[in-house]
Design a protein around this motif. Structure first.
Motif, PDB file in Angstrom:
ATOM      1  N   ALA A 254      56.618  29.677  45.167  1.00  0.00           N
ATOM      2  CA  ALA A 254      55.203  30.042  44.986  1.00  0.00           C
ATOM      3  C   ALA A 254      54.385  29.778  46.243  1.00  0.00           C
ATOM      4  O   ALA A 254      53.165  29.711  46.195  1.00  0.00           O
ATOM      5  CB  ALA A 254      54.620  29.278  43.800  1.00  0.00           C
TER       6      ALA A 254
ATOM      7  N   THR B 175      50.998  31.687  47.337  1.00  0.00           N
ATOM      8  CA  THR B 175      49.679  31.434  46.748  1.00  0.00           C
ATOM      9  C   THR B 175      49.326  29.949  46.794  1.00  0.00           C
ATOM     10  O   THR B 175      48.452  29.490  46.065  1.00  0.00           O
ATOM     11  CB  THR B 175      49.631  31.912  45.277  1.00  0.00           C
ATOM     12  OG1 THR B 175      50.698  31.274  44.562  1.00  0.00           O
ATOM     13  CG2 THR B 175      49.798  33.415  45.188  1.00  0.00           C
TER      14      THR B 175
ATOM     15  N   GLY C 234      47.975  47.315  51.793  1.00  0.00           N
ATOM     16  CA  GLY C 234      48.549  47.896  50.589  1.00  0.00           C
ATOM     17  C   GLY C 234      49.632  46.962  50.094  1.00  0.00           C
ATOM     18  O   GLY C 234      50.143  46.126  50.832  1.00  0.00           O
ATOM     19  N   PHE C 235      49.995  47.124  48.843  1.00  0.00           N
ATOM     20  CA  PHE C 235      51.037  46.299  48.241  1.00  0.00           C
ATOM     21  C   PHE C 235      52.392  46.825  48.705  1.00  0.00           C
ATOM     22  O   PHE C 235      52.657  48.029  48.624  1.00  0.00           O
ATOM     23  CB  PHE C 235      50.902  46.388  46.716  1.00  0.00           C
ATOM     24  CG  PHE C 235      51.960  45.641  45.979  1.00  0.00           C
ATOM     25  CD1 PHE C 235      52.074  44.273  46.112  1.00  0.00           C
ATOM     26  CD2 PHE C 235      52.852  46.310  45.152  1.00  0.00           C
ATOM     27  CE1 PHE C 235      53.048  43.573  45.431  1.00  0.00           C
ATOM     28  CE2 PHE C 235      53.834  45.616  44.462  1.00  0.00           C
ATOM     29  CZ  PHE C 235      53.935  44.251  44.607  1.00  0.00           C
TER      30      PHE C 235
ATOM     31  N   ALA D  42      60.544  39.660  46.434  1.00  0.00           N
ATOM     32  CA  ALA D  42      59.599  38.547  46.575  1.00  0.00           C
ATOM     33  C   ALA D  42      58.437  38.987  47.452  1.00  0.00           C
ATOM     34  O   ALA D  42      58.383  38.698  48.639  1.00  0.00           O
ATOM     35  CB  ALA D  42      60.296  37.350  47.206  1.00  0.00           C
ATOM     36  N   GLN D  43      57.519  39.732  46.862  1.00  0.00           N
ATOM     37  CA  GLN D  43      56.459  40.345  47.661  1.00  0.00           C
ATOM     38  C   GLN D  43      55.166  40.413  46.915  1.00  0.00           C
ATOM     39  O   GLN D  43      55.151  40.587  45.706  1.00  0.00           O
ATOM     40  CB  GLN D  43      56.853  41.796  48.007  1.00  0.00           C
ATOM     41  CG  GLN D  43      57.550  41.959  49.324  1.00  0.00           C
ATOM     42  CD  GLN D  43      56.650  41.733  50.523  1.00  0.00           C
ATOM     43  OE1 GLN D  43      55.486  41.403  50.401  1.00  0.00           O
ATOM     44  NE2 GLN D  43      57.222  41.891  51.704  1.00  0.00           N
ATOM     45  N   GLY D  44      54.096  40.292  47.621  1.00  0.00           N
ATOM     46  CA  GLY D  44      52.884  40.870  47.102  1.00  0.00           C
ATOM     47  C   GLY D  44      51.673  40.020  46.830  1.00  0.00           C
ATOM     48  O   GLY D  44      50.565  40.528  46.860  1.00  0.00           O
ATOM     49  N   ALA D  45      51.841  38.745  46.552  1.00  0.00           N
ATOM     50  CA  ALA D  45      50.673  38.013  46.072  1.00  0.00           C
ATOM     51  C   ALA D  45      50.241  36.915  47.041  1.00  0.00           C
ATOM     52  O   ALA D  45      50.296  35.744  46.721  1.00  0.00           O
ATOM     53  CB  ALA D  45      50.961  37.437  44.701  1.00  0.00           C
ATOM     54  N   GLY D  46      49.813  37.282  48.226  1.00  0.00           N
ATOM     55  CA  GLY D  46      49.494  36.280  49.242  1.00  0.00           C
ATOM     56  C   GLY D  46      48.022  36.120  49.530  1.00  0.00           C
ATOM     57  O   GLY D  46      47.180  36.366  48.675  1.00  0.00           O
ATOM     58  N   PHE D  47      47.695  35.708  50.756  1.00  0.00           N
ATOM     59  CA  PHE D  47      46.312  35.541  51.176  1.00  0.00           C
ATOM     60  C   PHE D  47      45.977  36.546  52.269  1.00  0.00           C
ATOM     61  O   PHE D  47      46.827  36.884  53.086  1.00  0.00           O
ATOM     62  CB  PHE D  47      46.072  34.148  51.766  1.00  0.00           C
ATOM     63  CG  PHE D  47      46.372  33.011  50.830  1.00  0.00           C
ATOM     64  CD1 PHE D  47      45.845  32.989  49.554  1.00  0.00           C
ATOM     65  CD2 PHE D  47      47.168  31.953  51.241  1.00  0.00           C
ATOM     66  CE1 PHE D  47      46.107  31.935  48.690  1.00  0.00           C
ATOM     67  CE2 PHE D  47      47.440  30.894  50.388  1.00  0.00           C
ATOM     68  CZ  PHE D  47      46.914  30.887  49.109  1.00  0.00           C
ATOM     69  N   GLU D  48      44.720  36.950  52.333  1.00  0.00           N
ATOM     70  CA  GLU D  48      44.244  37.754  53.450  1.00  0.00           C
ATOM     71  C   GLU D  48      44.205  36.815  54.670  1.00  0.00           C
ATOM     72  O   GLU D  48      43.692  35.695  54.581  1.00  0.00           O
ATOM     73  CB  GLU D  48      42.864  38.322  53.096  1.00  0.00           C
ATOM     74  CG  GLU D  48      42.297  39.303  54.099  1.00  0.00           C
ATOM     75  CD  GLU D  48      41.699  38.632  55.292  1.00  0.00           C
ATOM     76  OE1 GLU D  48      41.827  39.176  56.401  1.00  0.00           O
ATOM     77  OE2 GLU D  48      41.121  37.537  55.133  1.00  0.00           O
TER      78      GLU D  48
END
Lengths: 453, 453
Positions: B31, B34, B61-62, B76-82
């Motif tokens: 995790a 995030t 984009g995702f 394992a992709q996609g939900a990170g920080f800007e």
């Protein structure tokens, strides 16, 4: 901890203070706008005093570029920080305070705004709020290839759709979408990750957002518009409202109007907090408070006073009148700041102000309610509005920083706490928890639950 | 402190590691994406080891939305920080390390990018860098009202103009524009604040920016493109270049090409640092390093391997071939990732790889140079490129985090320091100071100085 309804407190941070001439005050740092340590100190002071939020205004254009050379040289404007960047830096040196960052819907894309606020909300552990505004600064249009900003109605239509898209993107990931099953190599449940597929008048956005939901579900939505479309947007979507009212009557009428409208949209009126601005001048005696007002008043340059009336109230023509004569009531109409302008005209009439007196008043509170006196008197004035259906709390705009915040924290907060009107400890680690706002259920989860029920 | 030329070191941060299956490794936090504390720990580790920069990739984009249900669930992709939000939060809990934030020129406005980087640069005390990219992710277009992203040439023309506008906005305020003269009420010198008045093919931007110059003048410009238009843009404007090369020959050719082009644009070739990526697998013995590689290799799912070849190398068709057969060389052309694709095809030919072996290789270094062995061997391999005109330093992509960074810091950095190849203390508090890059003089100040000379 008291269970009775309590005052919510925010503080509007600015470089040296809310008073226009605060940068000239002997106790302030005139370079506060570019000094991160200044904002860090204020944020930590506000948190120590158990404030709910800190707040900053914002613009996508430079505010100080108009007027003659001398006026421009005297104006303390222009070289600050972009709010989300600032709050993100503050989030890692604070634990509980909430961050209300202003971002305009006029010259941004919903994807970028959704993403930045979702990131700030995650990084801060659920302490972000978005102050949704439309750009009224004509200078901003010129930075985005336009000659002037879109008219008021179009800006609000765009804002309404913009908020809808952002809230949709914030729901892209259901709370239990991420599985992290190392053993079986399953990272997430694709059925709990959703495209938005929004198509509207202004935007076409597929999604999903590449940021997961935060501990508070979504950032808190804040608004400040008092115009008719502003009230509609606020009643539909806002969870906290900043407002500028002078009299208890006007504040009560607004409070009641917003709560009624919210109910008409099927919302719980307790879930929309009305937080008028107050400009507190605190003295150990009445006289000390008056002396403080006078000290700042004497530092206002007339050119800056007139320029404030022009930009804030849409009164450029006042330059042509006698400074020490009455404020004329029959001025030509304007496209901007209509409600602020109306408020100023009414104030001038009610208090029989000269143009100089009006700008001196604007230079301090900039349209917000001025309260001055001893700490007990300040607490009384806040309590009066809070218990009489005019406010759920207040957004403080202190004359100078850090002194105005330190005085409020040291002298007024303990009185409010003793009266049971303000917390002595934070109720929660998230902003929603402290403001008493519910965590919005993910729309897709809600839909599935409803279907299965 | 040595005066001789030294290696510059950056680290490419990722949630659990650069290896695609790192999230399944028993020692990593799946995790991490995030978890702000994860990134804070990595940033502080890198700073303790005296690294120049930390870096993250980005996309508007995702990335993980394509493929069948199972592939999507395993990715394992996609939900990170800007990135700018992340780095701003990291800036207040670090002192010296530089922040390379990726931001695309394809779906942003120069005003917003100029402002956010200027804010980060101010808040961090002069430690910001902008990794200038164009969006190659077709998913991004769909989040901005488009059906597909603009073609490669147009993206680069836009990027070139975008960078020009951003650099212009960063010069809005001359260094001595802010006067803060409390006594006389003069805040700034309007003659040292400048409108940009840019009008070009893609943008019309008036300015000025509402953020002052930073302690390092302007954020450092970073690029990574190896295509022809990418090289032109880099040679004209970049101050650091990330690159992916497998062999000393190729890296030398690129290094020499970039430095020569920079000179042709009238630039000092020392002011453009070439930093190839390296993927270090470190063991106390050769065997331990090989065992580590094998441990991660075994965790790659074939569906994820094929999906990586499709997205990273533009090889969707490889699904139709035998996994344990050779990589076909006669594949149809693609519009994206041309240079990365070419590199992969050459690698497969040179090393005679099967499709499975190619994706196993991609799943680790993703096109970057793999170095494995004992700490001394790792140091030797870095030194070889550094002293032979192939690199000014390296961008590390560790297989797992935090372990891969801890091992490099504890075992390899001391060897480089003993050889005089790496700093033992930071030379400066700004990123430019540590990278040995000059502070760019404000264009308006330079113009006035030249006129007066």
């Amino acid at each position: 901890m008291s269970n009775k309804r309590q005052i919510k407190l925010g503080v509007f941070l600015s470089p040296s203070g809310h008073h226009e001439a605060s940068w000239r005050h002997p106790d302030t740092n005139p370079a506060g706008a570019t000094d991160f340590e200044h904002f860090k100190k204020l944020a930590q002071l506000a948190e120590k005093a158990k404030f709910d939020t800190i707040f900053t205004a914002d613009s996508d254009g430079f505010w100080g570029g108009t007027g003659d050379h001398e006026t421009r040289s005297r104006r303390a404007q222009g070289a600050g920080f972009e709010p989300i960047t600032l709050y993100s830096a503050l989030s890692s040196v604070t634990k509980n305070i909430g961050f209300v960052a202003t971002a305009s819907t006029t010259y941004n894309e919903p994807w970028h705004i959704a993403r930045k606020f979702a990131s700030l909300d995650q990084i801060s552990g659920g302490r972000a709020a978005w102050n949704v505004v439309t750009s009224g600064n004509a200078q901003a249009a010129l930075n985005f290839g336009l000659e002037e900003h879109p008219e008021h109605g179009e800006r609000y239509r765009r804002a309404t759709e913009f908020v809808e898209v952002v809230k949709g993107l914030w729901d892209s990931w259901e709370d239990d979408a991420l599985l992290y099953d190392k053993e079986n190599g399953v990272f997430s449940d694709p059925d709990k990750l959703h495209d938005l597929n929004h198509v509207g008048e202004f935007f076409k956005v597929k999604g999903p957002l590449n940021v997961a939901r935060s501990p508070q579900g979504q950032p808190v939505l804040v608004q400040a518009g008092a115009s008719e479309p502003g009230r509609v947007l606020a009643a539909r979507t806002a969870e906290a409202i900043f407002a500028a009212w002078q009299t208890l009557d006007d504040a009560q009428a607004f409070y009641s109007d917003i709560k009624t409208r919210a109910e008409q949209y099927g919302r719980n009126p307790d879930h929309i907090k009305v937080l008028p601005g107050v400009y507190p001048v605190i003295g150990r005696t009445e006289q000390e408070a008056l002396d403080k007002k006078e000290q700042l008043r004497a530092l206002i340059h007339p050119q800056i006073g007139l320029s404030l009336l022009a930009s804030l109230g849409g009164f450029p023509v006042l330059r042509d009148y006698d400074l020490d004569g009455p404020v004329p009531q029959d001025l030509p109409d304007t496209n901007n700041n209509k409600s602020r302008r109306q408020l100023l005209l009414e104030l001038a009439k009610r208090e029989n102000l000269t143009i100089r007196q009006l700008y001196e008043w604007v230079a301090g509170a900039r349209g917000h309610r001025v309260i001055h006196g001893t700490p007990d008197s300040i607490a009384d004035q806040l309590e009066e509005w809070f218990v009489n259906g005019a406010a759920d709390g207040f957004n403080l705009l202190a004359p100078t920083y850090p002194a105005g915040l330190v005085e409020f924290a040291d002298l007024v907060v303990p009185i409010l706490q003793k009266r049971g009107l303000f917390r002595t400890e934070y109720e929660a680690s998230t902003l929603r928890g402290n403001l008493g706002l519910p965590i919005p259920e993910n729309r897709y989860t809600a839909y599935r639950d409803a279907k299965q029920a």
